[in-house]
Every structure is written in C-alpha cells, then in structure tokens.
Design a protein around this motif. Structure first.
Motif, short mmCIF file in Angstrom:
data_model
loop_
_atom_site.label_atom_id
_atom_site.label_comp_id
_atom_site.label_asym_id
_atom_site.label_seq_id
_atom_site.Cartn_x
_atom_site.Cartn_y
_atom_site.Cartn_z
N GLU A 2 0.84 -1.19 0.00
CA GLU A 2 0.00 0.00 0.00
C GLU A 2 0.87 1.24 0.00
O GLU A 2 0.69 2.15 0.81
CB GLU A 2 -0.86 -0.01 1.27
N ASN A 3 1.84 1.22 -0.89
CA ASN A 3 2.68 2.39 -1.11
C ASN A 3 3.28 2.97 0.16
O ASN A 3 2.72 3.87 0.75
CB ASN A 3 1.90 3.48 -1.83
N LEU A 4 4.40 2.44 0.54
CA LEU A 4 5.16 3.05 1.62
C LEU A 4 5.60 4.43 1.15
O LEU A 4 5.76 4.67 -0.03
CB LEU A 4 6.39 2.20 1.93
N GLY A 5 5.80 5.29 2.12
CA GLY A 5 6.31 6.61 1.79
C GLY A 5 5.22 7.66 1.76
O GLY A 5 4.12 7.45 2.27
N LEU A 6 5.57 8.78 1.17
CA LEU A 6 4.69 9.94 1.18
C LEU A 6 3.72 9.90 0.00
O LEU A 6 4.11 9.67 -1.13
CB LEU A 6 5.53 11.21 1.11
N GLN A 7 2.45 10.11 0.31
CA GLN A 7 1.45 10.22 -0.75
C GLN A 7 0.69 11.51 -0.57
O GLN A 7 0.30 11.85 0.54
CB GLN A 7 0.46 9.07 -0.66
N GLN A 8 0.47 12.19 -1.66
CA GLN A 8 -0.28 13.44 -1.60
C GLN A 8 -1.75 13.14 -1.80
O GLN A 8 -2.16 12.48 -2.74
CB GLN A 8 0.22 14.41 -2.67
N LEU A 9 -2.57 13.64 -0.88
CA LEU A 9 -4.01 13.41 -0.98
C LEU A 9 -4.71 14.62 -1.58
O LEU A 9 -5.75 14.50 -2.20
CB LEU A 9 -4.61 13.15 0.41
N GLY A 10 -4.15 15.78 -1.33
CA GLY A 10 -4.76 17.01 -1.83
C GLY A 10 -3.81 18.15 -1.61
O GLY A 10 -2.64 17.93 -1.28
N GLU A 11 -4.33 19.36 -1.78
CA GLU A 11 -3.52 20.55 -1.53
C GLU A 11 -3.07 20.54 -0.08
O GLU A 11 -3.90 20.63 0.84
CB GLU A 11 -4.36 21.78 -1.84
N GLU B 85 -2.06 18.19 1.83
CA GLU B 85 -2.60 17.07 2.60
C GLU B 85 -1.87 15.81 2.19
O GLU B 85 -1.88 15.44 1.01
CB GLU B 85 -4.10 16.94 2.31
N TYR B 86 -1.25 15.16 3.17
CA TYR B 86 -0.41 14.01 2.85
C TYR B 86 -0.66 12.85 3.80
O TYR B 86 -1.14 13.02 4.92
CB TYR B 86 1.08 14.40 2.95
N THR B 87 -0.28 11.68 3.33
CA THR B 87 -0.18 10.51 4.19
C THR B 87 1.25 10.01 4.10
O THR B 87 1.82 9.97 3.01
CB THR B 87 -1.10 9.38 3.69
N LEU B 88 1.81 9.64 5.23
CA LEU B 88 3.14 9.06 5.22
C LEU B 88 3.07 7.67 5.84
O LEU B 88 2.78 7.53 7.02
CB LEU B 88 4.14 9.94 5.99
N ASN B 89 3.31 6.66 5.02
CA ASN B 89 3.30 5.28 5.50
C ASN B 89 4.72 4.82 5.75
O ASN B 89 5.58 4.96 4.88
CB ASN B 89 2.66 4.35 4.46
N VAL B 90 4.94 4.28 6.92
CA VAL B 90 6.30 3.89 7.29
C VAL B 90 6.30 2.49 7.90
O VAL B 90 5.44 2.17 8.73
CB VAL B 90 6.88 4.88 8.34
N LEU B 91 7.25 1.70 7.48
CA LEU B 91 7.43 0.38 8.09
C LEU B 91 8.77 0.39 8.82
O LEU B 91 9.82 0.57 8.20
CB LEU B 91 7.41 -0.72 7.02
N ALA B 92 8.71 0.19 10.12
CA ALA B 92 9.95 0.17 10.91
C ALA B 92 10.44 -1.25 11.07
O ALA B 92 9.65 -2.18 11.25
CB ALA B 92 9.69 0.79 12.28
#
Ligand code: CUA
Length: 162
Positions: free
Chosen positions: A53-62, A64-71
């Motif tokens: 499900e796409n690790l890393g930064l994803q832009q949702l909007g102006e 607005e971001y999601t950052l997925n991280v696996l430690a």
C-alpha cells in the motif's frame, strides 16, 4: 463521616486527572499510540499488504499528505524512489496536514519526530496513526525512542519541511 470526605476527594481527583488527560489527548494532540488498524502479528500477508500500500509519502490534496512507514531494526522504510533506491528523506511543504501511519515488522520501535508533537510507539500487529500539521520549515529528525537492540541509536531518518 471522614471516610466519605476522603472518598469524595479521591473520586474528584480521579475525575480531574481524567479530564486533564482527555484535554491533552484531544486538544493538544499529545496522544498515546492510537491503534486504528490491527494487523495479525503472525499474518505476514497483512504486513506485505501494508508495504504494497505504497510506503512513503502520498499526496491526498492541496497540503494534505499521508506518510506510511514500516519500521524494522534498525531502519525506517519509506519505500523506494523512481530509481529503486531507499528513500531516506521525506520532503513536505510547510503548512501541510500529514497523517502518519506506521507499524513495525519485528520488535517495538519508537516514532518521534523531534521538535514536533509526533511521538508514537510502534507495536507489532498494529498500525499507529497520528495526524498533525507541520507548520514550521526545518529539518526534523525521526528517531526511535524505544530501545530495540544494538542499532537502536542508528535508527533515524529525516523529514524536511520546506
Ligand atoms: Cu528502533 Cu530503537
């Protein structure tokens, strides 16, 4: 008779404590790890799904971001860039609302973005989430604040707010 007074003051103190805790949690964003999603620790597929499900930064909007991280010991995985290299630095425009979603594949790790209110504990089997707005430009260090082994002190990454 005195017992009643003590009881009342005890309950009162407890209530005050809970209210303070509630205000802290909901208004100041100082939350304990909020586990929205549960992953079965034995279920490798769940972790694979999180990774896919796409690790890393994803832009949702102006802004607005999601950052997925696996430690994992002793690394924060933000996925790979277009060239196939591991991403080690995340760049986010100032004023962005960011939803951090992170989990761990092995042991408990910390997830603290020094200088911000981002501070979570990552536990196997849970995706810890926290939303915040990163207003101040600067270079922030993501650090692990839970002792996780010999490389614990090396477990860092960088978030640049520009
Ligand atoms: Cu990971 Cu300490």
């Amino acid at each position: 008779k005195y017992e009643k007074i003590w009881m009342a003051s005890g309950v009162g103190t407890l209530l005050v404590f809970l209210i303070v805790l509630g205000i802290g949690a909901f208004y100041q964003g100082t939350q304990p790890p909020s586990c929205m999603v549960t992953l079965d620790p034995q279920n490798v597929q769940a972790h694979e799904a999180f990774k896919e499900e796409n690790l890393g930064l994803q832009q949702l909007g102006e802004k607005e971001y999601t950052l997925n991280v696996l430690a994992t010991a002793f690394n924060y995985d933000f996925g790979k860039d277009e060239d196939g290299n591991n991403v080690k630095t995340i760049r986010i425009p100032a004023g962005s609302k960011v939803m951090f979603q992170a989990t761990t594949e092995d042991v408990i790790h910390g997830f603290q973005l020094a200088g911000t209110n981002v501070n979570m504990m990552l536990e196997p089997g849970y995706i810890s989430t926290l939303e915040t707005t990163l207003d101040n430009p600067g270079t922030y260090t993501l650090i692990c604040n839970e002792y996780c082994g010999t490389g614990h002190h090396l477990m860092t990454a960088t978030v640049e707010v520009y």
